[in-house]
Design an enzyme around this catalytic site. Structure first.
Site, PDB file in Angstrom:
ATOM      1  N   GLY A 187      -6.468   4.743   3.259  1.00 25.03           N
ATOM      2  CA  GLY A 187      -5.596   5.601   4.069  1.00 25.03           C
ATOM      3  C   GLY A 187      -5.086   4.910   5.313  1.00 25.03           C
ATOM      4  O   GLY A 187      -4.007   5.241   5.789  1.00 25.03           O
ATOM      5  N   PHE A 188      -5.836   3.977   5.837  1.00 27.26           N
ATOM      6  CA  PHE A 188      -5.443   3.323   7.084  1.00 27.26           C
ATOM      7  C   PHE A 188      -5.835   1.853   7.066  1.00 27.26           C
ATOM      8  O   PHE A 188      -6.886   1.504   6.503  1.00 27.26           O
ATOM      9  CB  PHE A 188      -6.122   4.003   8.283  1.00 27.26           C
ATOM     10  CG  PHE A 188      -5.798   5.468   8.372  1.00 27.26           C
ATOM     11  CD1 PHE A 188      -4.622   5.896   8.990  1.00 27.26           C
ATOM     12  CD2 PHE A 188      -6.638   6.405   7.800  1.00 27.26           C
ATOM     13  CE1 PHE A 188      -4.307   7.249   9.038  1.00 27.26           C
ATOM     14  CE2 PHE A 188      -6.329   7.768   7.846  1.00 27.26           C
ATOM     15  CZ  PHE A 188      -5.161   8.187   8.470  1.00 27.26           C
TER      16      PHE A 188
ATOM     17  N   ASP B  60       0.829  -1.212   0.000  1.00 27.21           N
ATOM     18  CA  ASP B  60       0.000   0.000   0.000  1.00 27.21           C
ATOM     19  C   ASP B  60       0.856   1.252   0.000  1.00 27.21           C
ATOM     20  O   ASP B  60       1.547   1.540   0.982  1.00 27.21           O
ATOM     21  CB  ASP B  60      -0.888   0.007   1.252  1.00 27.21           C
ATOM     22  CG  ASP B  60      -2.033  -0.971   1.132  1.00 27.21           C
ATOM     23  OD1 ASP B  60      -2.744  -0.912   0.124  1.00 27.21           O
ATOM     24  OD2 ASP B  60      -2.209  -1.795   2.049  1.00 27.21           O
TER      25      ASP B  60
ATOM     26  N   ASP C  14     -10.547  -4.822  -0.850  1.00 24.02           N
ATOM     27  CA  ASP C  14      -9.469  -4.317   0.005  1.00 24.02           C
ATOM     28  C   ASP C  14     -10.047  -3.495   1.151  1.00 24.02           C
ATOM     29  O   ASP C  14     -10.612  -2.420   0.934  1.00 24.02           O
ATOM     30  CB  ASP C  14      -8.534  -3.459  -0.857  1.00 24.02           C
ATOM     31  CG  ASP C  14      -7.297  -2.995  -0.106  1.00 24.02           C
ATOM     32  OD1 ASP C  14      -7.098  -3.429   1.038  1.00 24.02           O
ATOM     33  OD2 ASP C  14      -6.535  -2.193  -0.688  1.00 24.02           O
TER      34      ASP C  14
ATOM     35  N   HIS D  34      -0.511  -1.211  -4.712  1.00 28.32           N
ATOM     36  CA  HIS D  34      -1.744  -0.408  -4.681  1.00 28.32           C
ATOM     37  C   HIS D  34      -1.351   1.049  -4.450  1.00 28.32           C
ATOM     38  O   HIS D  34      -0.999   1.425  -3.339  1.00 28.32           O
ATOM     39  CB  HIS D  34      -2.646  -0.947  -3.554  1.00 28.32           C
ATOM     40  CG  HIS D  34      -3.899  -0.163  -3.350  1.00 28.32           C
ATOM     41  ND1 HIS D  34      -4.667  -0.283  -2.216  1.00 28.32           N
ATOM     42  CD2 HIS D  34      -4.541   0.743  -4.132  1.00 28.32           C
ATOM     43  CE1 HIS D  34      -5.720   0.528  -2.308  1.00 28.32           C
ATOM     44  NE2 HIS D  34      -5.664   1.161  -3.454  1.00 28.32           N
TER      45      HIS D  34
ATOM     46  N   MET E 138      -2.054   4.702  -3.784  1.00 31.61           N
ATOM     47  CA  MET E 138      -3.045   5.676  -3.315  1.00 31.61           C
ATOM     48  C   MET E 138      -2.349   7.026  -3.333  1.00 31.61           C
ATOM     49  O   MET E 138      -2.084   7.639  -2.297  1.00 31.61           O
ATOM     50  CB  MET E 138      -3.519   5.300  -1.899  1.00 31.61           C
ATOM     51  CG  MET E 138      -4.429   4.082  -1.898  1.00 31.61           C
ATOM     52  SD  MET E 138      -4.536   3.309  -0.270  1.00 31.61           S
ATOM     53  CE  MET E 138      -3.088   2.276  -0.347  1.00 31.61           C
TER      54      MET E 138
ATOM     55  N   GLY F 158      -4.874  -7.118   5.911  1.00 30.77           N
ATOM     56  CA  GLY F 158      -3.731  -6.545   6.617  1.00 30.77           C
ATOM     57  C   GLY F 158      -3.748  -6.926   8.079  1.00 30.77           C
ATOM     58  O   GLY F 158      -3.095  -7.886   8.506  1.00 30.77           O
TER      59      GLY F 158
ATOM     60  N   MET G 248     -12.576  -0.832  -3.046  1.00 29.72           N
ATOM     61  CA  MET G 248     -12.215  -0.460  -1.679  1.00 29.72           C
ATOM     62  C   MET G 248     -13.438  -0.655  -0.785  1.00 29.72           C
ATOM     63  O   MET G 248     -14.503  -0.093  -1.049  1.00 29.72           O
ATOM     64  CB  MET G 248     -11.764   1.006  -1.613  1.00 29.72           C
ATOM     65  CG  MET G 248     -10.437   1.304  -2.279  1.00 29.72           C
ATOM     66  SD  MET G 248      -9.072   0.254  -1.755  1.00 29.72           S
ATOM     67  CE  MET G 248      -9.013   0.586   0.003  1.00 29.72           C
TER      68      MET G 248
HETATM   69  C1  DX5 Z   1      -6.260   0.757   3.058  1.00 25.82           C
HETATM   70  C2  DX5 Z   1      -5.304  -0.161   2.326  1.00 25.82           C
HETATM   71  C3  DX5 Z   1      -5.517  -1.588   2.656  1.00 25.82           C
HETATM   72  C4  DX5 Z   1      -5.166  -1.944   4.069  1.00 25.82           C
HETATM   73  C5  DX5 Z   1      -6.063  -3.053   4.493  1.00 25.82           C
HETATM   74  O1  DX5 Z   1      -6.057   2.067   2.647  1.00 25.82           O
HETATM   75  O2  DX5 Z   1      -5.441  -0.015   0.929  1.00 25.82           O
HETATM   76  O3  DX5 Z   1      -4.831  -2.444   1.761  1.00 25.82           O
HETATM   77  O4  DX5 Z   1      -3.843  -2.351   4.245  1.00 25.82           O
HETATM   78  O5  DX5 Z   1      -5.886  -3.228   5.843  1.00 25.82           O
HETATM   79  P1  DX5 Z   1      -6.924  -4.016   6.741  1.00 25.82           P
HETATM   80  O6  DX5 Z   1      -7.024  -5.412   6.201  1.00 25.82           O
HETATM   81  O7  DX5 Z   1      -6.317  -3.931   8.088  1.00 25.82           O
HETATM   82  O8  DX5 Z   1      -8.251  -3.301   6.627  1.00 25.82           O
HETATM   83 ZN    ZN Z   2      -4.545  -1.643  -0.418  1.00 27.13          ZN
END
Ligand code: DX5
Ligand code: ZN
Length: 229
Positions: free
Chosen positions: A146-147, A38, A179, A70, A72, A201, A141
């Site tokens: 972002g997190f 990410d 995701d 990915h 962002m 994640g 998404m």
């Molecule tokens: C969010 C990211 C995700 C994130 C997913 O902005 O794109 O890929 O790492 O994390 P979890 O699985 O903890 O929601």
């Molecule tokens: Zn991601």
């Protein structure tokens, strides 16, 4: 297309960076064949993560894995070459960041790797219509990007189903990646809705036994697909 779908893609955003190699190894020991990276710029999303150097390190830790980047970030087209050099096998960028998405998709593919397009929870699938025949993957998404560690937005299930229907009608074969907020409690129904690639994640890296959690999530995704479809 991977041999067997659905596939689990651990997101290293949630890893412990003092032990990145061991944690990636734990994922691949559990059968993970994808690694999700990410990239956040503090502009398109309100957080900064890491860049090509960490992607390169991850790729070296897992030479057989598909390195799924990915982006962002704003101006994704300016960074393709750097991430390709770092070892990306697939680069996704956000439709919201790029008025010339078609051009960026072509540039990614011209560099010899696969291209994906990502879409935020508040963005309509209709915006993707004209690029769908061009992409290898669509990233839905299921949290606002972002997190890590956020709660899965339930309305994403309908969006996944609608995209799978559009894909059937169009007779194309892009992968559907989901995701955000994916874990043991919902991965089965997300796979059943039509997700091919499930990013996880926190639910992977917060486990004491990462290898066991990767196996468990992959099993639940496959079982869910069989049970609900
Ligand atoms: C969010 C990211 C995700 C994130 C997913 O902005 O794109 O890929 O790492 O994390 P979890 O699985 O903890 O929601
Ligand atoms: Zn991601």
């Amino acid at each position: 297309m991977p041999d067997q779908l659905p596939v689990l893609a651990p997101s290293i955003l949630a890893a412990d960076y003092t032990r990145l190699q061991q944690q990636i190894q734990a994922c691949t020991d559990g059968g993970a064949s994808w690694l999700h990276c990410d990239i956040m710029d503090g502009h398109f999303v309100p957080n900064i993560s890491f860049g090509p150097m960490i992607v390169e390190a991850a790729a070296r830790c897992a030479p057989d894995a598909l390195i799924d980047v990915h982006l962002m970030i704003e101006k994704p087209g300016d960074y393709i070459e750097q991430f390709v050099r770092a070892g990306a096998s697939l680069i996704s960028f956000h439709i919201e960041t790029e008025p010339h998405a078609h051009r960026v998709i072509q540039a990614i593919r011209a560099s010899g790797i696969q291209a994906g397009i990502a879409i935020n929870p508040a963005t309509s699938l209709t915006l993707l219509e004209d690029v769908l025949p061009e992409v290898d993957m669509v990233v839905i998404m299921s949290v606002n990007p972002g997190f890590g560690g956020q709660k899965f937005i339930e309305s994403s299930l309908g969006k996944i189903r609608r995209l799978a229907e559009i894909r059937d009608r169009m007779d194309t074969d892009f992968l559907i990646q989901v995701d955000g907020g994916v874990g043991p409690g919902n991965i089965g129904k997300i796979a059943a809705a039509g997700a091919d690639i499930l990013v996880a994640g926190n639910s992977v890296f917060s486990a004491d036994d990462i290898t066991g959690r990767v196996r468990e999530l992959a099993r639940l995704a496959q079982a869910g697909e069989l049970k609900f479809t």
